[in-house]
Design a protein around this motif. Structure first.
Motif, short mmCIF file in Angstrom:
data_model
loop_
_atom_site.label_atom_id
_atom_site.label_comp_id
_atom_site.label_asym_id
_atom_site.label_seq_id
_atom_site.Cartn_x
_atom_site.Cartn_y
_atom_site.Cartn_z
N ALA A 40 0.92 0.53 -13.40
CA ALA A 40 0.18 -0.62 -12.91
C ALA A 40 -0.93 -1.00 -13.86
O ALA A 40 -2.01 -1.34 -13.46
N LEU A 54 -9.66 0.94 -7.49
CA LEU A 54 -8.34 1.36 -7.97
C LEU A 54 -7.26 1.09 -6.93
O LEU A 54 -6.16 0.61 -7.25
N VAL A 55 -7.58 1.37 -5.67
CA VAL A 55 -6.61 1.10 -4.61
C VAL A 55 -6.26 -0.40 -4.60
O VAL A 55 -5.08 -0.77 -4.56
N LEU A 93 0.83 -1.21 0.00
CA LEU A 93 0.00 0.00 0.00
C LEU A 93 0.87 1.26 0.00
O LEU A 93 0.56 2.25 -0.68
N LYS A 103 -7.71 5.75 -14.01
CA LYS A 103 -6.29 6.13 -13.87
C LYS A 103 -5.98 7.36 -14.71
O LYS A 103 -5.29 8.29 -14.26
N ASP A 138 -4.12 -1.23 -7.56
CA ASP A 138 -2.76 -0.70 -7.41
C ASP A 138 -1.96 -1.52 -6.39
O ASP A 138 -0.76 -1.73 -6.57
N ILE A 139 -2.63 -1.93 -5.33
CA ILE A 139 -1.93 -2.75 -4.33
C ILE A 139 -1.52 -4.08 -4.96
O ILE A 139 -0.39 -4.55 -4.79
N ARG A 164 3.40 5.63 -5.66
CA ARG A 164 3.37 5.65 -7.12
C ARG A 164 2.38 6.69 -7.63
O ARG A 164 2.67 7.43 -8.57
N ARG A 165 1.19 6.73 -7.03
CA ARG A 165 0.20 7.72 -7.48
C ARG A 165 0.62 9.13 -7.10
O ARG A 165 0.28 10.07 -7.80
N TRP A 219 -6.99 13.91 -3.43
CA TRP A 219 -7.80 12.71 -3.68
C TRP A 219 -7.03 11.45 -3.30
O TRP A 219 -7.57 10.54 -2.66
N ARG A 276 3.74 1.51 -1.37
CA ARG A 276 4.26 1.63 -2.73
C ARG A 276 3.19 2.15 -3.68
O ARG A 276 3.43 3.01 -4.52
N ALA A 277 1.96 1.61 -3.53
CA ALA A 277 0.86 2.04 -4.40
C ALA A 277 0.59 3.54 -4.22
O ALA A 277 0.43 4.27 -5.20
N VAL A 325 -7.56 10.41 -13.11
CA VAL A 325 -6.80 10.84 -11.92
C VAL A 325 -5.52 11.56 -12.36
O VAL A 325 -5.17 12.61 -11.82
N GLN A 338 -8.08 8.76 -0.60
CA GLN A 338 -8.49 7.44 -1.08
C GLN A 338 -7.48 6.34 -0.73
O GLN A 338 -7.84 5.26 -0.31
N PHE A 339 -6.21 6.63 -0.89
CA PHE A 339 -5.18 5.61 -0.66
C PHE A 339 -4.68 5.63 0.79
O PHE A 339 -4.48 4.59 1.39
N ALA A 373 -0.97 -4.60 -8.06
CA ALA A 373 0.10 -4.34 -9.02
C ALA A 373 1.42 -4.03 -8.31
O ALA A 373 2.50 -4.25 -8.88
N ALA A 374 1.33 -3.52 -7.10
CA ALA A 374 2.55 -3.20 -6.35
C ALA A 374 3.31 -4.47 -6.00
O ALA A 374 4.52 -4.45 -5.79
#
Ligand SMILES: [Zn+2]
Lengths: 200, 208
Positions: A119, B55-56, A41, A143, B59-60, A47-48, A157, A43-44, A146, A161-162, B62-63
């Motif tokens: 991704a 999306l989260v 998480l 994607k 992405d996770i 990345r964004r 955002w 890393r995700a 965003v 969200q993340f 894909a991480a």
């Protein structure tokens, strides 16, 4: 030390708070278990926020070093996940600022546009190819939407969200007012919702 | 920023609805149940939130997993500094020598004593007392998690005995008390270092 080190998956079912307590005492194996648990998480999100795969990994690494050093300041071990994500967020923002100082804006925009395809593919379901294709391209559309947001809106955002940050935390991370966070988040959502209406 | 074209005819705005979704706060809650515009606005924001969650997750995924090579290489680069804590004097074999061990090595001993009991994992531990003065009474406080189904009192007793024995064997500390706090009960399935707590379906081999 005594005994052999536990296997990497040894701590899989041990709650965050316990691992955070051990790690604060200097147990590197417990710290690594936390890093493995929350790293994807982190890393995700990075990345964004940075729009760059390489920068994101630098951010994750720096964030973990900082977390190790500051673990004894964490009062509530249950909060270790959001704490790690807070560190990741701040370092991601710093990383982008550093980049900006070293490269012109058009370069940055290019990198962020490239980041929109990060991704790609994602988690397409195996059972139902049509649904998976639809869901896959819907995710690609999101994607792209965003990535097309103005930078500050995108940050708000993503942090919501993340990283699951509150308005106050986002304001702190970005060094802007809570009122700005409310406004930017709302505008980001309006833009994304409009963009995604066709994908229902 | 305000006065964008996002105000509804009812006078409310998507920004207000966006805040309402996050905080549950709205100036006129009753209005939301009867205004079609606000309801469709909320529905759109909720659909977006669901997509955002998707999306989260993507992405996770894909991480990559935390057990993948990318995380291993990050961990290999960390080179975490040790946390020795306080110095603890040890009586030297040769008079005149000054020997110490560290608080960090003692807490590692305590953790390994706890971890060696099946279905048990240690958390934070503290040595209360003046560890730098030989012979002064020390209270050990340790948090543990125990797999569901183990009788807690029995487990805590076994743990106190195990820690006492380990510390007596490896240190010269004067242990006045050992406080064990069961901070968590783990789901069954926690492997436990001794491979398999006493569940009949599992092999119960013991490590030497
Ligand atoms: Zn309305």
């Amino acid at each position: 030390m005594t005994g052999s080190p536990p296997a990497p998956d040894h701590f899989d079912l041990v709650p965050d708070a316990l691992l955070a307590g051990r790690a604060a005492d200097g147990d590197t194996v417990a710290f690594e278990a936390l890093a493995r648990r929350h790293g994807p998480l982190m890393r995700a999100s990075a990345r964004r926020l940075t729009g760059s795969l390489a920068d994101a990994d630098d951010v994750v690494q720096e964030s973990l070093v900082q977390a190790w050093k500051q673990l004894d300041t964490l009062r509530d071990g249950d909060a270790v996940k959001s704490w790690l994500l807070r560190i990741t967020a701040s370092r991601s923002i710093d990383q982008v600022r550093r980049r900006k100082n070293h490269s012109d804006l058009s370069d940055l925009d290019q990198r962020l546009a490239a980041g929109s395809g990060l991704a790609g593919g994602g988690a397409a379901g195996a059972g139902n190819p049509e649904a998976a294709a639809l869901s896959g391209s819907r995710m690609e559309a999101l994607k792209a939407a965003v990535a097309a947001l103005p930078e500050e809106q995108r940050r708000c955002w993503v942090l919501k969200q993340f990283n699951d940050q509150s308005y106050e935390e986002i304001a702190q991370t970005l060094n802007i007012s809570v009122a700005s966070v409310r406004g930017r988040l709302a505008r980001a959502r309006v833009a994304l919702a409009r963009e995604m209406e066709g994908w229902r | 920023m305000s006065a964008s074209g996002d105000n509804f005819e009812c006078g409310h705005s998507l920004e207000e609805l966006s805040i309402y979704l996050d905080t549950g706060e709205f100036s006129d809650p009753g209005h939301l149940t009867e205004c079609p515009e606000c309801q469709s606005g909320l529905a759109a924001l909720r659909r977006l939130a669901a997509l955002g969650d998707e999306l989260v997750s993507a992405d996770i995924a894909a991480a990559g997993s935390g057990t993948d090579d990318w995380m291993q290489s990050i961990l290999d680069n960390l080179r975490l500094e040790l946390r020795p804590g306080r110095d603890i004097p040890v009586r030297p074999d040769t008079p005149g020598d000054i020997l110490t061990e560290t608080e960090g090595s003692i807490s590692a001993l305590i953790r390994s004593a706890a971890d060696s009991l099946p279905g048990t994992a240690a958390g934070k531990c503290r040595l209360d007392g003046d560890v730098s003065t030989p012979g002064s009474p020390i209270t050990v406080r340790v948090d543990v998690a125990v797999v569901f189904g183990h009788p807690l009192e029995e487990r805590a007793d076994a743990l106190r005995r195990g820690i006492a024995a380990t510390l007596a064997r490896h240190t010269e500390l004067n242990i006045a008390a050992i406080d064990v706090t069961v901070a968590d009960v783990l789901e069954p399935g926690f492997p436990g270092p001794a491979a398999g707590p006493a569940r009949p379906s599992e092999s119960s081999e013991e490590k030497p």
